[in-house]
Design a protein around this motif. Structure first.
Motif, short mmCIF file in Angstrom:
data_model
loop_
_atom_site.label_atom_id
_atom_site.label_comp_id
_atom_site.label_asym_id
_atom_site.label_seq_id
_atom_site.Cartn_x
_atom_site.Cartn_y
_atom_site.Cartn_z
N ALA A 127 43.67 -77.93 -81.08
CA ALA A 127 42.89 -76.95 -81.85
C ALA A 127 43.53 -76.68 -83.20
O ALA A 127 42.85 -76.21 -84.13
N ASP A 128 44.83 -76.95 -83.33
CA ASP A 128 45.51 -76.75 -84.61
C ASP A 128 45.10 -77.78 -85.64
O ASP A 128 45.25 -77.57 -86.84
N GLN A 129 44.53 -78.91 -85.17
CA GLN A 129 44.16 -79.99 -86.08
C GLN A 129 42.68 -79.97 -86.43
O GLN A 129 42.29 -80.20 -87.56
N ASN A 130 41.86 -79.67 -85.42
CA ASN A 130 40.41 -79.76 -85.65
C ASN A 130 39.69 -78.88 -84.66
O ASN A 130 39.53 -79.24 -83.50
N ARG A 131 39.27 -77.73 -85.07
CA ARG A 131 38.57 -76.79 -84.19
C ARG A 131 37.21 -77.35 -83.82
O ARG A 131 36.48 -77.85 -84.67
N ALA A 132 36.85 -77.27 -82.54
CA ALA A 132 35.56 -77.79 -82.07
C ALA A 132 34.41 -76.99 -82.68
O ALA A 132 34.54 -75.82 -83.02
N THR A 133 33.28 -77.64 -82.83
CA THR A 133 32.09 -76.97 -83.33
C THR A 133 31.52 -76.06 -82.25
O THR A 133 31.94 -76.09 -81.09
N ASP A 134 30.52 -75.26 -82.62
CA ASP A 134 29.93 -74.33 -81.67
C ASP A 134 29.03 -75.02 -80.65
O ASP A 134 28.77 -74.47 -79.58
N ALA A 135 28.55 -76.22 -80.98
CA ALA A 135 27.59 -76.89 -80.10
C ALA A 135 28.16 -77.15 -78.70
O ALA A 135 27.53 -76.80 -77.69
N PRO A 136 29.36 -77.77 -78.56
CA PRO A 136 29.90 -77.97 -77.22
C PRO A 136 30.13 -76.66 -76.49
O PRO A 136 29.90 -76.56 -75.29
N ALA A 137 30.59 -75.63 -77.23
CA ALA A 137 30.84 -74.34 -76.59
C ALA A 137 29.56 -73.76 -76.01
O ALA A 137 29.56 -73.24 -74.89
N ALA A 138 28.46 -73.85 -76.75
CA ALA A 138 27.18 -73.34 -76.25
C ALA A 138 26.70 -74.14 -75.06
O ALA A 138 26.18 -73.59 -74.08
N GLU A 139 26.88 -75.45 -75.12
CA GLU A 139 26.47 -76.33 -74.02
C GLU A 139 27.24 -76.01 -72.75
O GLU A 139 26.66 -75.89 -71.66
#
Length: 415
Positions: A127-139
Motif C-alpha cells: 500500500a506504500d507503493q500503490n494504493r488500490a482503487t475504490d472499485a475492488p474495495a466496493a466489489e
C-alpha cells in the motif's frame, strides 16, 4: 497450547496470490520473524513454507506461505500443484494482491477458497507503493469479503490483519469436537489400552494417546492407562466398571474378549474419525469392505511420514486382515503426509489413518474428494474392527453410528 502443539491442532492459514506480490514479506511481518526468504525476483518461494506461531487469543496457528500460483513452465506447474494442494488443508485463506492489482486471477482464487467454504480475506499489499482503487474495495464489500490495506515493509495494516484473522476463525476450530471427554463425563473413569511395541516411541506415547489423555483431563474425567496384558487385572481392581475402554486398534480382539459386554469399548482411531472427520461417512465407507473382490485396488493414506518398522499397521497388518477377509489378494497403494491422489476413480476403497497429524479441514477435504469421486472412505480403526468382526462392539459408544451401520447392513442383505 505451546509452540510445540501438533500441526493437526493448529488453525491452518494459507497465503495465496501471484508471484512477487509480497506474500513472504507479509508472513514475516505477521509473525515478526524472518521465516520466509524475501527477494525482488519473482518465484523465490518454490514450496509451501510453514510457520507455527501463537495468535492470541486463538492460540496455536500454522501459517502456510505458498509459491506464486501464476508460475510458468514445467517447474512452475509443479509449484502450482503443490500450492493448490494447500487449499485442502487451509482453514482460513488470505488472498494477497499488490496495491492496485485486482482482476480475474484474484477473483478465481477467492472463488476457489469459497467453493471449499473456506473463510477468506484480501490483503492489498504494498500500500506504500500503490494504493488500490475504490472499485475492488466496493466489489469485495458487496461480496462480504474483508479487505485490509497492508505494507509489510513498515507494518501498515498488520494489526488490523491479525484482528481480521481472529474474527474469521471457523467455529469448528474455536469449538473443536471433543475426542472422548463427552463420552465419559466428569468423575467417570476411562481405561486406555496402550500396547508398547516397536513403533511406540522410546520413553513416550504416540500422539493420539497423549491427546486422548489430555482431553480426559480437561473434562475432569479419571484415566487409567494399561498395556493389553494388564487390562483384565486392571478391570478387576476397579470397584466401579469404567464408563469406557479405548484401545489401540491393533489390540481390538484381545481387548474385546477381556472387556465385559456391558462396558462400552472403542478404538483411538475411531475416536479420531469423529473428532477429526465425519464418523458417519466413514462408518458407511467401512461397509464397502464387504463388497471388495480379489484384485480390487485399495488406497491407504497415512498422515505422518514415518519409516515403516516391522509389523507396520498400514503397510502390513491392515493389508493382511483385509486380504484374509476378502479371501484373495488386493492391490494396495500407500501415500503419506499431505500427498493424496487427485484421481480416485481407480480405487474401490480409501482407508485414512486416525489423522492426528492433520487438521480437521484436511480430513473433511479428503472425505469430500472421495464423495465426489463416488469412492467410499473409512479409517484405520473402523476398517480393522469391521474386518475382525467386532464392528458393532466398537461402535457401541456412538448410538447414531451404530444405528446407521445396522440400517445399512440390513439394506445390504442383513449382514
Amino acid at each position: 497450547m505451546s509452540q510445540s502443539a501438533p500441526k493437526g491442532l493448529r488453525l491452518h492459514i494459507g497465503l495465496f496470490g501471484r508471484r512477487n506480490v509480497g506474500k513472504s514479506s507479509l508472513l514475516n511481518a505477521i509473525t515478526r520473524q524472518q521465516v520466509a526468504i524475501v527477494s525482488p525476483v519473482a518465484g523465490t518461494t518454490t514450496d509451501p513454507v510453514e510457520k507455527p506461531m501463537e495468535l492470541l487469543p486463538l492460540g496455536p496457528v500454522l501459517f502456510i506461505d505458498t509459491a506464486g500460483i501464476d508460475d510458468v513452465g514445467a517447474l512452475g506447474e509443479m509449484r502450482i500443484a503443490r500450492t493448490t494442494a494447500v487449499f485442502d488443508r487451509t482453514d482460513l485463506g488470505i488472498v494477497v494482491s499488490a496495491g492496485g492489482e485486482w482482476g480475474p486471477f484474484e477473483r478465481e482464487l477467492v472463488a476457489a477458497l469459497q467453493s471449499r467454504r473456506i473463510p477468506v480475506l484480501v490483503a492489498m499489499n504494498k500500500a506504500d507503493q500503490n494504493r488500490a482503487t475504490d472499485a475492488p474495495a466496493a466489489e469485495l464489500a458487496a461480496a462480504g469479503i474483508p479487505l485490509v490495506h497492508t505494507a509489510a515493509i513498515d507494518g501498515t495494516g498488520i494489526g488490523e490483519l491479525r484482528q481480521r484473522l481472529i474474527e474469521l476463525a471457523p467455529a469448528d476450530f474455536v469449538d473443536s469436537p471433543a475426542i472422548v471427554s463427552d463420552l465419559v463425563g466428569p468423575g467417570e473413569t476411562a481405561v486406555l489400552v496402550v500396547p508398547i511395541d516397536k513403533e511406540a516411541p522410546k520413553g513416550r506415547l504416540i500422539l493420539p494417546q497423549v491427546q486422548t489423555i489430555r482431553d480426559l483431563l480437561d473434562g475432569d474425567a479419571l484415566c487409567l492407562v494399561v498395556k493389553e496384558r494388564e487390562l483384565r487385572h486392571a478391570l478387576d481392581l476397579l470397584r466401579t466398571p469404567p464408563k469406557l475402554v479405548v484401545t489401540d486398534s491393533q489390540a481390538f480382539l484381545k481387548v474385546a474378549a477381556d472387556v465385559p459386554p456391558e462396558v462400552r469399548m472403542t478404538g483411538f482411531s475411531i475416536l479420531f474419525s469423529r473428532s477429526k472427520g465425519d464418523l458417519l461417512t466413514q462408518v458407511a465407507g467401512a461397509l464397502a469392505i464387504e463388497r471388495l473382490q480379489p484384485g480390487d485396488r485399495v488406497l491407504i493414506a497415512e498422515a505422518c511420514a514415518h519409516h515403516p518398522i516391522g509389523e507396520d499397521i498400514g503397510r502390513v497388518k491392515i493389508p493382511r486382515w483385509l486380504t484374509q477377509f476378502v479371501g484373495g489378494q488386493l492391490e494396495f497403494t500407500h501415500v503419506q503426509g499431505h500427498d493424496f491422489p487427485a484421481d480416485l476413480h481407480r480405487y474401490r476403497l480409501v482407508i485414512q489413518c486416525g489423522s492426528c497429524m492433520l487438521n480437521r479441514r484436511a480430513v473433511l477435504s479428503r472425505i469430500l474428494h472421495c464423495r465426489e469421486a463416488g469412492v467410499p472412505i473409512t479409517n484405520y480403526g473402523l476398517a480393522i474392527a469391521y474386518s475382525l468382526g467386532i464392528f458393532a462392539r466398537a461402535l457401541s459408544p456412538f448410538p447414531a453410528a451404530l444405528e446407521l451401520y445396522r440400517s445399512l447392513a440390513h439394506d445390504d442383505g442383513g449382514r
